[in-house]
Every structure is written in structure tokens, then in C-alpha cells.
Design a protein around this motif. Structure first.
Motif, PDB file in Angstrom:
ATOM      1  N   ALA A 135       3.519   1.246  -0.891  1.00  0.00           N
ATOM      2  CA  ALA A 135       4.171   1.196  -2.197  1.00  0.00           C
ATOM      3  C   ALA A 135       4.874  -0.141  -2.335  1.00  0.00           C
ATOM      4  O   ALA A 135       5.232  -0.773  -1.328  1.00  0.00           O
ATOM      5  CB  ALA A 135       5.184   2.332  -2.320  1.00  0.00           C
ATOM      6  N   GLN A 136       5.103  -0.581  -3.591  1.00  0.00           N
ATOM      7  CA  GLN A 136       5.766  -1.873  -3.800  1.00  0.00           C
ATOM      8  C   GLN A 136       7.237  -1.821  -3.423  1.00  0.00           C
ATOM      9  O   GLN A 136       7.851  -2.849  -3.147  1.00  0.00           O
ATOM     10  CB  GLN A 136       5.596  -2.310  -5.254  1.00  0.00           C
ATOM     11  CG  GLN A 136       4.177  -2.804  -5.515  1.00  0.00           C
ATOM     12  CD  GLN A 136       3.971  -3.213  -6.954  1.00  0.00           C
ATOM     13  OE1 GLN A 136       4.923  -3.451  -7.691  1.00  0.00           O
ATOM     14  NE2 GLN A 136       2.726  -3.295  -7.351  1.00  0.00           N
ATOM     15  N   ASN A 137       7.810  -0.614  -3.458  1.00  0.00           N
ATOM     16  CA  ASN A 137       9.180  -0.414  -2.990  1.00  0.00           C
ATOM     17  C   ASN A 137       9.291   1.054  -2.571  1.00  0.00           C
ATOM     18  O   ASN A 137       8.387   1.836  -2.842  1.00  0.00           O
ATOM     19  CB  ASN A 137      10.200  -0.774  -4.078  1.00  0.00           C
ATOM     20  CG  ASN A 137       9.975   0.028  -5.340  1.00  0.00           C
ATOM     21  OD1 ASN A 137      10.084   1.254  -5.324  1.00  0.00           O
ATOM     22  ND2 ASN A 137       9.635  -0.645  -6.435  1.00  0.00           N
ATOM     23  N   PHE A 138      10.418   1.415  -1.943  1.00  0.00           N
ATOM     24  CA  PHE A 138      10.472   2.759  -1.347  1.00  0.00           C
ATOM     25  C   PHE A 138      10.442   3.874  -2.392  1.00  0.00           C
ATOM     26  O   PHE A 138      10.117   5.014  -2.056  1.00  0.00           O
ATOM     27  CB  PHE A 138      11.678   2.889  -0.404  1.00  0.00           C
ATOM     28  CG  PHE A 138      13.023   3.019  -1.083  1.00  0.00           C
ATOM     29  CD1 PHE A 138      13.470   4.241  -1.551  1.00  0.00           C
ATOM     30  CD2 PHE A 138      13.847   1.909  -1.231  1.00  0.00           C
ATOM     31  CE1 PHE A 138      14.713   4.367  -2.163  1.00  0.00           C
ATOM     32  CE2 PHE A 138      15.088   2.008  -1.841  1.00  0.00           C
ATOM     33  CZ  PHE A 138      15.518   3.253  -2.319  1.00  0.00           C
ATOM     34  N   SER A 139      10.759   3.555  -3.648  1.00  0.00           N
ATOM     35  CA  SER A 139      10.725   4.582  -4.697  1.00  0.00           C
ATOM     36  C   SER A 139       9.313   4.930  -5.147  1.00  0.00           C
ATOM     37  O   SER A 139       9.144   5.785  -6.020  1.00  0.00           O
ATOM     38  CB  SER A 139      11.507   4.114  -5.929  1.00  0.00           C
ATOM     39  OG  SER A 139      12.794   3.728  -5.570  1.00  0.00           O
ATOM     40  N   GLY A 140       8.327   4.250  -4.574  1.00  0.00           N
ATOM     41  CA  GLY A 140       6.941   4.564  -4.914  1.00  0.00           C
ATOM     42  C   GLY A 140       6.524   3.959  -6.241  1.00  0.00           C
ATOM     43  O   GLY A 140       7.256   3.140  -6.799  1.00  0.00           O
ATOM     44  N   PRO A 141       5.352   4.318  -6.767  1.00  0.00           N
ATOM     45  CA  PRO A 141       4.404   5.311  -6.241  1.00  0.00           C
ATOM     46  C   PRO A 141       3.624   4.815  -5.021  1.00  0.00           C
ATOM     47  O   PRO A 141       3.365   3.618  -4.893  1.00  0.00           O
ATOM     48  CB  PRO A 141       3.452   5.532  -7.429  1.00  0.00           C
ATOM     49  CG  PRO A 141       3.484   4.236  -8.182  1.00  0.00           C
ATOM     50  CD  PRO A 141       4.884   3.712  -8.028  1.00  0.00           C
ATOM     51  N   TYR A 142       3.310   5.775  -4.131  1.00  0.00           N
ATOM     52  CA  TYR A 142       2.583   5.488  -2.887  1.00  0.00           C
ATOM     53  C   TYR A 142       1.082   5.714  -3.067  1.00  0.00           C
ATOM     54  O   TYR A 142       0.679   6.752  -3.596  1.00  0.00           O
ATOM     55  CB  TYR A 142       3.105   6.386  -1.758  1.00  0.00           C
ATOM     56  CG  TYR A 142       4.482   5.993  -1.291  1.00  0.00           C
ATOM     57  CD1 TYR A 142       4.654   5.157  -0.204  1.00  0.00           C
ATOM     58  CD2 TYR A 142       5.620   6.443  -1.964  1.00  0.00           C
ATOM     59  CE1 TYR A 142       5.927   4.776   0.213  1.00  0.00           C
ATOM     60  CE2 TYR A 142       6.891   6.068  -1.551  1.00  0.00           C
ATOM     61  CZ  TYR A 142       7.037   5.230  -0.465  1.00  0.00           C
ATOM     62  OH  TYR A 142       8.291   4.850  -0.064  1.00  0.00           O
TER      63      TYR A 142
ATOM     64  N   THR B 289       9.613  -9.043   1.488  1.00  0.00           N
ATOM     65  CA  THR B 289       9.110  -8.107   0.478  1.00  0.00           C
ATOM     66  C   THR B 289       9.825  -6.755   0.554  1.00  0.00           C
ATOM     67  O   THR B 289      10.351  -6.385   1.603  1.00  0.00           O
ATOM     68  CB  THR B 289       7.590  -7.886   0.680  1.00  0.00           C
ATOM     69  OG1 THR B 289       7.149  -6.863  -0.198  1.00  0.00           O
ATOM     70  CG2 THR B 289       7.264  -7.463   2.111  1.00  0.00           C
ATOM     71  N   ARG B 290       9.823  -6.031  -0.573  1.00  0.00           N
ATOM     72  CA  ARG B 290      10.362  -4.663  -0.578  1.00  0.00           C
ATOM     73  C   ARG B 290       9.261  -3.642  -0.284  1.00  0.00           C
ATOM     74  O   ARG B 290       9.537  -2.443  -0.228  1.00  0.00           O
ATOM     75  CB  ARG B 290      10.974  -4.345  -1.945  1.00  0.00           C
ATOM     76  CG  ARG B 290      12.228  -5.160  -2.239  1.00  0.00           C
ATOM     77  CD  ARG B 290      12.777  -4.817  -3.614  1.00  0.00           C
ATOM     78  NE  ARG B 290      13.311  -3.467  -3.647  1.00  0.00           N
ATOM     79  CZ  ARG B 290      13.511  -2.774  -4.762  1.00  0.00           C
ATOM     80  NH1 ARG B 290      13.196  -3.288  -5.930  1.00  0.00           N
ATOM     81  NH2 ARG B 290      14.010  -1.556  -4.713  1.00  0.00           N
ATOM     82  N   ALA B 291       8.021  -4.126  -0.127  1.00  0.00           N
ATOM     83  CA  ALA B 291       6.898  -3.199   0.052  1.00  0.00           C
ATOM     84  C   ALA B 291       7.077  -2.355   1.314  1.00  0.00           C
ATOM     85  O   ALA B 291       7.617  -2.815   2.316  1.00  0.00           O
ATOM     86  CB  ALA B 291       5.589  -3.977   0.119  1.00  0.00           C
TER      87      ALA B 291
HETATM   88  C1  LIG Z   1       9.246   0.187  -7.599  1.00  0.00           C
HETATM   89  O1  LIG Z   1       7.929  -0.240  -7.872  1.00  0.00           O
HETATM   90  C2  LIG Z   1       7.368   0.391  -9.016  1.00  0.00           C
HETATM   91  C3  LIG Z   1       5.907  -0.038  -9.099  1.00  0.00           C
HETATM   92  O2  LIG Z   1       5.799  -1.424  -9.123  1.00  0.00           O
HETATM   93  C4  LIG Z   1       8.147   0.007 -10.254  1.00  0.00           C
HETATM   94  O3  LIG Z   1       7.622   0.671 -11.385  1.00  0.00           O
HETATM   95  C5  LIG Z   1       9.601   0.454 -10.058  1.00  0.00           C
HETATM   96  O4  LIG Z   1      10.389   0.016 -11.137  1.00  0.00           O
HETATM   97  C6  LIG Z   1      10.177  -0.113  -8.764  1.00  0.00           C
HETATM   98  N1  LIG Z   1      11.446   0.540  -8.529  1.00  0.00           N
HETATM   99  C7  LIG Z   1      12.542  -0.131  -8.251  1.00  0.00           C
HETATM  100  C8  LIG Z   1      13.772   0.672  -8.002  1.00  0.00           C
HETATM  101  O5  LIG Z   1      12.539  -1.344  -8.185  1.00  0.00           O
END
Ligand SMILES: *[C@@H]1O[C@H](CO)[C@@H](O)[C@H](O)[C@H]1NC(C)=O
Ligand SMILES: *[C@@H]1O[C@H](CO)[C@@H](O)[C@H](O)[C@H]1NC(C)=O
Ligand SMILES: *[C@@H]1O[C@H](CO)[C@@H](O)[C@H](O)[C@H]1NC(C)=O
Ligand SMILES: *[C@@H]1O[C@H](CO)[C@@H](O)[C@H](O)[C@H]1NC(C)=O
Ligand SMILES: *[C@@H]1O[C@H](CO)[C@@H](O)[C@H](O)[C@H]1NC(C)=O
Ligand SMILES: *[C@@H]1O[C@H](CO)[C@@H](O)[C@H](O)[C@H]1NC(C)=O
Ligand SMILES: *[C@@H]1O[C@H](CO)[C@@H](O)[C@H](O)[C@H]1NC(C)=O
Ligand SMILES: *[C@@H]1O[C@H](CO)[C@@H](O)[C@H](O)[C@H]1NC(C)=O
Ligand SMILES: *[C@@H]1O[C@H](CO)[C@@H](O)[C@H](O)[C@H]1NC(C)=O
Length: 377
Positions: A236-243, A221-223
Motif C-alpha cells: 500500500a502507498q501508506n499504512f491506511s491502505g488500500p492494500y 517512502t510511506r509505502a
Molecule cells: C494513503 O494512500 C491512499 C492511496 O494513495 C490515499 O488515497 C490516502 O489519502 C493516503 N492516506 C493518507 C493518510 O495519507
């Protein structure tokens, strides 16, 4: 009549003492080892010691290793005495050159020292070609004033290094003064540790970022998890958030500067800067504490009985130093699949000194084994 009473007292004391020393679950071993049911005693993982495996198996540190430029001078310094003070760094092995180590740490500009951390702190990268303990040499300013409190980790799902820190761009004043303003946690990423993406703000009015990827081989996962002050945990689902805030552990006692990690068995741990001596108007000696949980969502157990480390550091030359401050703990782990902690990194300040530096102390025999495998010893 006195004698049997005394015997009875001793016997009941023994009964009270024996169960305390043994263990019945792995939690009794701080999740840093396993409770042997046959011996009713903890078998500690590499890097940990003591009856309850709560203490780091610290080995003597080497003087003039780590990153210590408290004696530096510079043409742009506003004052003498603090040198290039640093605070709270982490070691990263170069992705391509396995014998090159990077230290990403906070460094105060203009010789302003730890007292001027806000707004003089910058985030710098230093390099060592003499092994993970250094000595590291200044290489590059990654983020100028004011940026502070970096934690750098590798995210396998992204194939990138992530740097979490606090701060925002600020023009520094022309004298070493301290300022007060809010803290904002931001994140940047890089593939080579030298070129970093612009910081993206994530959490306002929160400090002490401590990220850990939820990635595993079974679940790529990227979480991300992002722990912060008071050992709160966002995800967060990935490091770019939202947290989003998920865990607010109770009973975190007086702690800050959490360092979060998951061990080889999947258990979760915090090493924190413990502030218990504040009650006595002191910054030590009881500075290193540990909290643990089977699941990052808790329940968390904060060990407020025994310490993981204190302010005393033994050196290989036979001397020792009792530090005024020893904070911002971070661990560097073995890469053999065991996740044994092999170095403890702290921001330290000696008594009656305005300068501060980055101390790297080896843990257990694993540190030397790691250095030997890389050809340093
Ligand atoms: C990171 O996760 C957020 C929330 O699910 C999503 O809106 C966003 O596009 C994702 N960012 C990337 C770079 O995948
Ligand atoms: C760090 O540098 C200072 C001089 O600025 C020195 O007094 C101190 O012993 C050094 N500490 C270590 C651990 O090397
Ligand atoms: C600082 O201390 C180091 C280690 O002893 C030494 O090599 C260096 O020359 C010193 N620098 C200054 C400016 O005194
Ligand atoms: C002190 O830090 C500055 C960057 O702010 C750097 O140019 C200089 O080389 C450093 N000095 C030492 C001795 O590390
Ligand atoms: C807090 O920090 C944010 C982003 O770094 C900034 O936009 C905001 O103005 C700051 N708030 C105050 C009250 O300084
Ligand atoms: C952060 O703190 C500032 C100053 O106290 C306040 O104005 C702002 O609303 C806070 N932001 C959040 C997201 O809590
Ligand atoms: C340690 O934690 C326990 C459980 O929360 C609490 O009852 C106790 O007062 C704490 N002790 C200290 C010295 O903080
Ligand atoms: C610090 O820890 C060491 C190792 O456990 C111990 O020997 C020493 O007595 C402790 N010092 C203080 C001041 O508690
Ligand atoms: C620090 O300075 C004070 C006063 O100048 C002195 O009493 C104390 O012993 C010093 N502490 C150490 C550890 O050198």
C-alpha cells in the motif's frame, strides 16, 4: 577385485559430498551471511549458524522470563487450568524510556485458554523494567474480545507505531466455547504504545498479518508491505491502505504465521511456523523454517531442508523443555545498524497443558551485549 571397486565408490561419494558442503553464492548461505569465495564456505551474520547459516544461534532461555501467567486465577475466570494464556507477542522498546520494554500479545479472556482463542482473544500490553526478556507484567488491554494475532512495528515515515491484527468487537459467551467466523486484518497506530487509534479494516478473510515498512534513509517512502498467511505479500502507498496483492510465492510448503523483515544488505526474509509434521498427525518438532529473497517481489526460496529452530528449548538452569506447540515466530533486532536478530519470541504450549504463554529466547552473544549496554547485566 573388490577393493578397487570399493575405493572407486568411496572416491565418487567424496566427490558428491564435497560440493554440497561448500557454497558458491550468498543464496547458499540463506542470505544470512556471505559465501567466501576463497574458503568456499559461508560466513554467517551475527545471530545465525550452521553450514548454510539457516539456523538461529539460540542461547538458553531463562525460566519464568517472557510472559507466563498460565498459573493465574481471576474472579471472572470460567474455568481453571489455563490462566491468562497468551499467544504470539512482540517486544517494543519504549520510545522515551530506553529501559522500559513493552510486550504486545494476544491474551485469552476469562481463563479460556488457547482452545477458546476465538472469540476470547484480546490484545494486551505488558511491561518489563528488568530487560527485554522480562518477566513482563500485565499493564493494559488495548483491544477487547475478539482481537488476535497482533504484530507491532515502528513506521519511521509516520513517526508512529503500527499494530496490525485480526478480529472485530464481539460480546463473549458465558462459557469457554470456540466459535468460527471470518478473519479480517485491521490496522491501528499510536505514538506512545498506550493510546491507539480505532482499528481500520483492511483485508477481509485473510489472517497472520506481518507488516514491514519500505522506508529507508535513501528512500523515506510511506509505502508498506503486508505479508499474510501462505507468505502472500500485499502493498500500500501508506499504512491506511488500500492494500493490493503483489506476491503469491509458489512452494511456500506448509507454513503459516510469517514474520517478514529486510536485513542490513537489503535482502528479504520470512521466518514461519512450519507445519510439516502435520502429515504425521503431530505439531512438532520441525516448527521453524526460513524463506529468503533478494527482492521482496521474489523469486523466494523456501528452505524445506534445514530448520531455523525446533520445539526443544534449553534453559539457563540446565534443564530443557520439548514443547507441544511452538508457533508465531517474531524476531527482535539489534539497534546497532547490523540488524542482528537478538531475541526469538514464540507462542508456546507444553504437552498436556491447556495454558499457553509467550517465550522469549536470546540469540547469540548480541542479546547479552544489548542488555549490558542498557545496564541490565
Ligand atoms: C494513503 O494512500 C491512499 C492511496 O494513495 C490515499 O488515497 C490516502 O489519502 C493516503 N492516506 C493518507 C493518510 O495519507
Ligand atoms: C510456565 O508456567 C507453568 C506454570 O503455570 C510452569 O509449569 C512452566 O514451567 C513455566 N514455564 C517457564 C518456561 O517458565
Ligand atoms: C505463578 O508462578 C510464579 C512464578 O513461580 C509465582 O511467582 C506466582 O506466585 C504464581 N502464581 C500463582 C497464582 O500461583
Ligand atoms: C490476567 O489478565 C487480566 C486482564 O484480563 C489482568 O487484570 C490480570 O492482572 C492478569 N493477571 C496476571 C497474573 O497477569
Ligand atoms: C467478515 O468480517 C467483516 C468485517 O470484520 C464483517 O463486516 C462481515 O460481516 C464478516 N462476514 C461474515 C460472513 O461473517
Ligand atoms: C469473506 O468470507 C465471507 C464468508 O465466507 C464471504 O461472505 C465474503 O464474501 C468474503 N469476502 C471477501 C472480500 O472475499
Ligand atoms: C522441498 O521443496 C522442493 C522444491 O520445491 C520440492 O521438490 C520437495 O518435494 C520439497 N521437500 C519436502 C520434504 O517438502
Ligand atoms: C533441535 O535443535 C537442536 C539444535 O540444533 C538440536 O540439537 C536437537 O537435536 C533438535 N531436536 C530435535 C527433536 O530435532
Ligand atoms: C501426556 O499425557 C499422556 C496421557 O495422559 C501421556 O501418555 C504422555 O506421556 C503425556 N506427555 C507428556 C510429555 O507428559
Amino acid at each position: 577385485m573388490l577393493r578397487p571397486t570399493l575405493l572407486l565408490l568411496l572416491a565418487s561419494l567424496a566427490l558428491l559430498i564435497i560440493p554440497c558442503q561448500g557454497c558458491s553464492t550468498d543464496e547458499d548461505c540463506s542470505l544470512n551471511g556471505i559465501c567466501s569465495q576463497t574458503k568456499q564456505a559461508c560466513i554467517c551474520d551475527r545471530g545465525w549458524r550452521a553450514d548454510d547459516c539457516s539456523e538461529l544461534d539460540l542461547y538458553p532461555a531463562t525460566r519464568w522470563s517472557g510472559y507466563n501467567y498460565t498459573n493465574a486465577t481471576g474472579p471472572d475466570f470460567y474455568k481453571e487450568g489455563a490462566g491468562n494464556s497468551s499467544w504470539g507477542g512482540h517486544i517494543v522498546q519504549d520510545p522515551l524510556d530506553k529501559k522500559l520494554f513493552h510486550l504486545i500479545t494476544s491474551q485469552m479472556a476469562h481463563g479460556c485458554g488457547l482452545a477458546g482463542w476465538r472469540p476470547f482473544s484480546t490484545i494486551i500490553r505488558a511491561e518489563s523494567r528488568t530487560g527485554p526478556t522480562g518477566p513482563y507484567k500485565f499493564a493494559q488491554t488495548l483491544f477487547g474480545t475478539f482481537h488476535h494475532n497482533p504484530t507491532t512495528i515502528y513506521s519511521p515515515a509516520d513517526g508512529r507505531y503500527l499494530l496490525y491484527c485480526i478480529g472485530r468487537d464481539i460480546e463473549t459467551p458465558s462459557t469457554c466455547t470456540s466459535q468460527k467466523f471470518n478473519n479480517t486484518i485491521s490496522v491501528s497506530s499510536s505514538t506512545d504504545l498506550k493510546r491507539w487509534e480505532p482499528l481500520e479494516a483492511q483485508l477481509e478473510n485473510v489472517t497472520n498479518p506481518a507488516p514491514w515498512p519500505l522506508w529507508s534513509r535513501q528512500d523515506p517512502t510511506r509505502a508498506m508491505l503486508l505479508a499474510v498467511e501462505k507468505n502472500n505479500i500485499y502493498t500500500a502507498q501508506n499504512f491506511s491502505g488500500p492494500y493490493g496483492l503483489v506476491v503469491e510465492p509458489h512452494n511456500t510448503d506448509r507454513s503459516e504465521d510469517p514474520f517478514l523483515w529486510q536485513d542490513k544488505r537489503g535482502n528479504w526474509h520470512f521466518l514461519v511456523h512450519y507445519l510439516i509434521d502435520i502429515d504425521l498427525g503431530l505439531k512438532g518438532p520441525r516448527v521453524g523454517a526460513h524463506a529468503y529473497a533478494k527482492d521482496w517481489q521474489g523469486p523466494w526460496t523456501f528452505n524445506n531442508k534445514t530448520l531455523s529452530y525446533n520445539t526443544t528449548v534449553e534453559f539457563t538452569d540446565g534443564t530443557s523443555t520439548v514443547y507441544y506447540r511452538r508457533e508465531r515466530p517474531k524476531l527482535y533486532f539489534s539497534d546497532d545498524g547490523d540488524m542482528a536478530p537478538i531475541y526469538l519470541i514464540n507462542g508456546v504450549q507444553e504437552f498436556n497443558q491447556s495454558g499457553s504463554y509467550t517465550l522469549i529466547q536470546p540469540i547469540g552473544p548480541g542479546a547479552r551485549e544489548y542488555e549490558a549496554r542498557l545496564g541490565f547485566v
